[in-house]
Design a protein around this motif. Structure first.
Motif, PDB file in Angstrom:
ATOM      1  N   PHE A 293     -22.243  -5.001 -16.675  1.00  0.00           N
ATOM      2  CA  PHE A 293     -23.559  -5.626 -16.852  1.00  0.00           C
ATOM      3  C   PHE A 293     -24.018  -6.341 -15.587  1.00  0.00           C
ATOM      4  N   GLY A 294     -23.462  -5.920 -14.441  1.00  0.00           N
ATOM      5  CA  GLY A 294     -23.909  -6.462 -13.169  1.00  0.00           C
ATOM      6  C   GLY A 294     -22.947  -7.416 -12.494  1.00  0.00           C
ATOM      7  N   GLY A 295     -21.822  -7.727 -13.164  1.00  0.00           N
ATOM      8  CA  GLY A 295     -20.881  -8.683 -12.613  1.00  0.00           C
ATOM      9  C   GLY A 295     -19.790  -8.051 -11.759  1.00  0.00           C
ATOM     10  N   LYS A 296     -18.655  -8.731 -11.663  1.00  0.00           N
ATOM     11  CA  LYS A 296     -17.587  -8.309 -10.755  1.00  0.00           C
ATOM     12  C   LYS A 296     -16.325  -7.817 -11.451  1.00  0.00           C
ATOM     13  N   ILE A 297     -16.024  -8.347 -12.646  1.00  0.00           N
ATOM     14  CA  ILE A 297     -14.764  -8.038 -13.312  1.00  0.00           C
ATOM     15  C   ILE A 297     -15.018  -7.094 -14.493  1.00  0.00           C
ATOM     16  N   PRO A 298     -14.277  -6.000 -14.584  1.00  0.00           N
ATOM     17  CA  PRO A 298     -14.481  -5.054 -15.700  1.00  0.00           C
ATOM     18  C   PRO A 298     -14.245  -5.724 -17.054  1.00  0.00           C
ATOM     19  N   LYS A 299     -14.999  -5.262 -18.026  1.00  0.00           N
ATOM     20  CA  LYS A 299     -14.926  -5.847 -19.360  1.00  0.00           C
ATOM     21  C   LYS A 299     -13.524  -5.756 -19.941  1.00  0.00           C
ATOM     22  N   ALA A 300     -12.845  -4.641 -19.740  1.00  0.00           N
ATOM     23  CA  ALA A 300     -11.496  -4.467 -20.289  1.00  0.00           C
ATOM     24  C   ALA A 300     -10.549  -5.542 -19.772  1.00  0.00           C
ATOM     25  N   GLU A 301     -10.709  -5.912 -18.506  1.00  0.00           N
ATOM     26  CA  GLU A 301      -9.868  -6.959 -17.921  1.00  0.00           C
ATOM     27  C   GLU A 301     -10.184  -8.319 -18.531  1.00  0.00           C
ATOM     28  N   LEU A 302     -11.449  -8.582 -18.781  1.00  0.00           N
ATOM     29  CA  LEU A 302     -11.861  -9.858 -19.379  1.00  0.00           C
ATOM     30  C   LEU A 302     -11.349  -9.974 -20.813  1.00  0.00           C
ATOM     31  N   ILE A 303     -11.389  -8.877 -21.545  1.00  0.00           N
ATOM     32  CA  ILE A 303     -10.884  -8.873 -22.921  1.00  0.00           C
ATOM     33  C   ILE A 303      -9.386  -9.154 -22.925  1.00  0.00           C
ATOM     34  N   GLU A 304      -8.663  -8.524 -22.014  1.00  0.00           N
ATOM     35  CA  GLU A 304      -7.212  -8.724 -21.943  1.00  0.00           C
ATOM     36  C   GLU A 304      -6.882 -10.170 -21.571  1.00  0.00           C
ATOM     37  N   GLN A 305      -7.639 -10.759 -20.662  1.00  0.00           N
ATOM     38  CA  GLN A 305      -7.436 -12.162 -20.293  1.00  0.00           C
ATOM     39  C   GLN A 305      -7.626 -13.067 -21.511  1.00  0.00           C
ATOM     40  N   PHE A 306      -8.656 -12.779 -22.285  1.00  0.00           N
ATOM     41  CA  PHE A 306      -8.934 -13.566 -23.486  1.00  0.00           C
ATOM     42  C   PHE A 306      -7.795 -13.447 -24.488  1.00  0.00           C
ATOM     43  N   LYS A 307      -7.315 -12.229 -24.713  1.00  0.00           N
ATOM     44  CA  LYS A 307      -6.234 -12.019 -25.668  1.00  0.00           C
ATOM     45  C   LYS A 307      -4.945 -12.723 -25.218  1.00  0.00           C
ATOM     46  N   GLN A 308      -4.672 -12.677 -23.930  1.00  0.00           N
ATOM     47  CA  GLN A 308      -3.481 -13.356 -23.413  1.00  0.00           C
ATOM     48  C   GLN A 308      -3.593 -14.863 -23.606  1.00  0.00           C
ATOM     49  N   ARG A 309      -4.790 -15.390 -23.407  1.00  0.00           N
ATOM     50  CA  ARG A 309      -4.990 -16.830 -23.604  1.00  0.00           C
ATOM     51  C   ARG A 309      -4.805 -17.199 -25.078  1.00  0.00           C
ATOM     52  N   CYS A 310      -5.326 -16.368 -25.969  1.00  0.00           N
ATOM     53  CA  CYS A 310      -5.150 -16.624 -27.402  1.00  0.00           C
ATOM     54  C   CYS A 310      -3.677 -16.574 -27.793  1.00  0.00           C
ATOM     55  N   GLN A 311      -2.915 -15.720 -27.137  1.00  0.00           N
ATOM     56  CA  GLN A 311      -1.488 -15.646 -27.415  1.00  0.00           C
ATOM     57  C   GLN A 311      -0.797 -16.935 -26.987  1.00  0.00           C
ATOM     58  N   LYS A 312      -1.165 -17.453 -25.827  1.00  0.00           N
ATOM     59  CA  LYS A 312      -0.595 -18.719 -25.361  1.00  0.00           C
ATOM     60  C   LYS A 312      -0.993 -19.885 -26.267  1.00  0.00           C
ATOM     61  N   LEU A 313      -2.198 -19.803 -26.817  1.00  0.00           N
ATOM     62  CA  LEU A 313      -2.731 -20.865 -27.673  1.00  0.00           C
ATOM     63  C   LEU A 313      -2.378 -20.662 -29.141  1.00  0.00           C
ATOM     64  N   ARG A 314      -1.591 -19.622 -29.443  1.00  0.00           N
ATOM     65  CA  ARG A 314      -1.421 -19.205 -30.834  1.00  0.00           C
ATOM     66  C   ARG A 314      -0.954 -20.340 -31.746  1.00  0.00           C
ATOM     67  N   GLY A 315       0.065 -21.080 -31.332  1.00  0.00           N
ATOM     68  CA  GLY A 315       0.560 -22.176 -32.167  1.00  0.00           C
ATOM     69  C   GLY A 315      -0.510 -23.211 -32.432  1.00  0.00           C
ATOM     70  N   ARG A 316      -1.300 -23.502 -31.412  1.00  0.00           N
ATOM     71  CA  ARG A 316      -2.381 -24.476 -31.538  1.00  0.00           C
ATOM     72  C   ARG A 316      -3.472 -23.963 -32.475  1.00  0.00           C
ATOM     73  N   LEU A 317      -3.805 -22.673 -32.330  1.00  0.00           N
ATOM     74  CA  LEU A 317      -4.855 -22.093 -33.160  1.00  0.00           C
ATOM     75  C   LEU A 317      -4.446 -22.029 -34.633  1.00  0.00           C
ATOM     76  N   LEU A 318      -3.184 -21.739 -34.883  1.00  0.00           N
ATOM     77  CA  LEU A 318      -2.726 -21.628 -36.269  1.00  0.00           C
ATOM     78  C   LEU A 318      -2.751 -22.975 -36.991  1.00  0.00           C
ATOM     79  N   THR A 319      -2.617 -24.075 -36.257  1.00  0.00           N
ATOM     80  CA  THR A 319      -2.672 -25.389 -36.910  1.00  0.00           C
ATOM     81  C   THR A 319      -4.066 -25.683 -37.461  1.00  0.00           C
ATOM     82  N   MET A 320      -5.082 -24.960 -36.988  1.00  0.00           N
ATOM     83  CA  MET A 320      -6.443 -25.214 -37.462  1.00  0.00           C
ATOM     84  C   MET A 320      -6.550 -25.008 -38.969  1.00  0.00           C
ATOM     85  N   SER A 321      -5.659 -24.194 -39.532  1.00  0.00           N
ATOM     86  CA  SER A 321      -5.710 -23.941 -40.977  1.00  0.00           C
ATOM     87  C   SER A 321      -5.143 -25.106 -41.785  1.00  0.00           C
TER      88      SER A 321
END
Length: 331
Positions: A268-296
């Motif tokens: 969409f005109g930027g520098k980083i491919p979407k697939a790479e951005l999605i993977e970065q997001f998923k990796q961050r969610c994995q690191k945050l997994r314990g924190r995210l699960l406490t939200m329940s």
């Protein structure tokens, strides 16, 4: 006390009165310190006093059973309401009640959940890694990636919550806020029909009154004519303040005139491919997994003496009576 990045990946306490309160907060750039001081009236004294008041409110609240009390969490509410204690505690109550009344919207926030993981892979929604010139976090959406035969409304709401939670324990995001960019190319009535009118009303109410986030701008690109009536209906449910922050663009060039395209995915005109951005997001969610699960684990008892009882029960009673978008006549 400043926290390092590893603190963000720790699991916070859900005890409403812990033995020791967690006062660690994430560091900020000089720009974000200036935003906090000038826009939010934040300084060390106000922050310390306000955190103490929020914790006292939680400790004495007869219906709150489990709630985070760490500084980084409570600052979401204080900063989003510019340190108005009354407003911050009201948003906190609504935040907890929404999770009690509509758990399917919020839980579980688990990147290892097969359905949510598959939805993340589509690229429907993910955060962008860079801040804009005003220091604001960026969230990107491709509505056309939602396959209504595979995913439901609760997948959409949970993905939004997971993106928000991946950002909202960062001080810079809390102070400068977020900008949403929605690509509505290919949006269909089948997608919209996943959500009832009643759910749209309830979600708008949550966004207006129970979201501890400084939402700065919504940018919608390429709204299909066939769905314009529905989109306009949804816009009318937003508060005046939020509605003034909604901008619609007929094409990408119109968006590029007001937003740096280099911040967007490469496609969409930027520098980083979407697939790479999605993977970065998923990796961050994995690191945050314990924190995210406490939200329940958040828990509040909703009783008839609650000032929010009427509005929550009214919303529930409307379910099925209003109907869905499938039954809505579009002029």
């Amino acid at each position: 006390m400043c926290a390092d990045d590893n603190t963000l990946y720790s699991v916070p306490s859900m005890e409403k009165v812990p033995e020791k309160y967690d006062d660690r907060i994430t560091e900020m750039s000089e720009m974000h310190h200036k935003i906090a001081a000038e826009q939010l009236r934040e300084d060390d004294s106000i922050r310390s006093q306000s955190l103490a008041q929020m914790r006292e409110f939680i400790a004495k609240h007869p219906h709150i059973k489990k709630c985070r009390t760490d500084a980084q969490f409570l600052l979401r509410f204080l900063r989003s309401k510019k340190y108005s204690i009354n407003s911050a505690t009201e948003v906190l109550e609504r935040f907890l009640i929404a999770r009690k009344v509509h758990p399917q919207w919020f839980y579980p926030l688990d990147i290892e959940d097969p359905e949510l993981n598959a939805f993340a892979d589509t690229g429907y929604l993910f955060p962008l890694p860079e801040r804009d010139a005003k220091g604001r976090a960026m969230i990107f959406n491709e509505t056309g990636k939602l396959d209504p035969t595979k995913f439901a409304a609760h997948h959409v709401t949970r993905m939004h919550m997971m993106v928000y939670e991946s950002l909202m324990d960062q001080s810079d995001t809390q102070c400068a806020g977020v900008v949403h960019v929605y690509d509505l190319t290919g949006m269909t009535m089948a997608q919209i029909s996943l959500v009832t009118l009643n759910e749209i009303k309830a979600l708008a109410g949550y966004l207006n009154k129970a979201t501890p986030m400084r939402i700065q701008e919504f940018h919608f690109v390429n709204t299909p004519g066939a769905t314009a009536t529905i989109v306009n209906f949804a816009m009318q449910l937003l508060s005046d303040k939020l509605r003034e922050r909604v901008f619609c663009h007929n094409n990408w060039d119109e968006l590029y005139a007001v937003l740096d395209k280099n911040l967007l995915p490469k496609e969409f005109g930027g520098k980083i491919p979407k697939a790479e951005l999605i993977e970065q997001f998923k990796q961050r969610c994995q690191k945050l997994r314990g924190r995210l699960l406490t939200m329940s684990e958040f828990d509040i008892e909703i009783t008839k003496d609650s000032k929010y009882w009427q509005e929550t029960t009214d919303a529930e009673l409307e379910t099925g009576a209003v109907g869905s978008f499938r039954k809505l006549t579009v002029d």
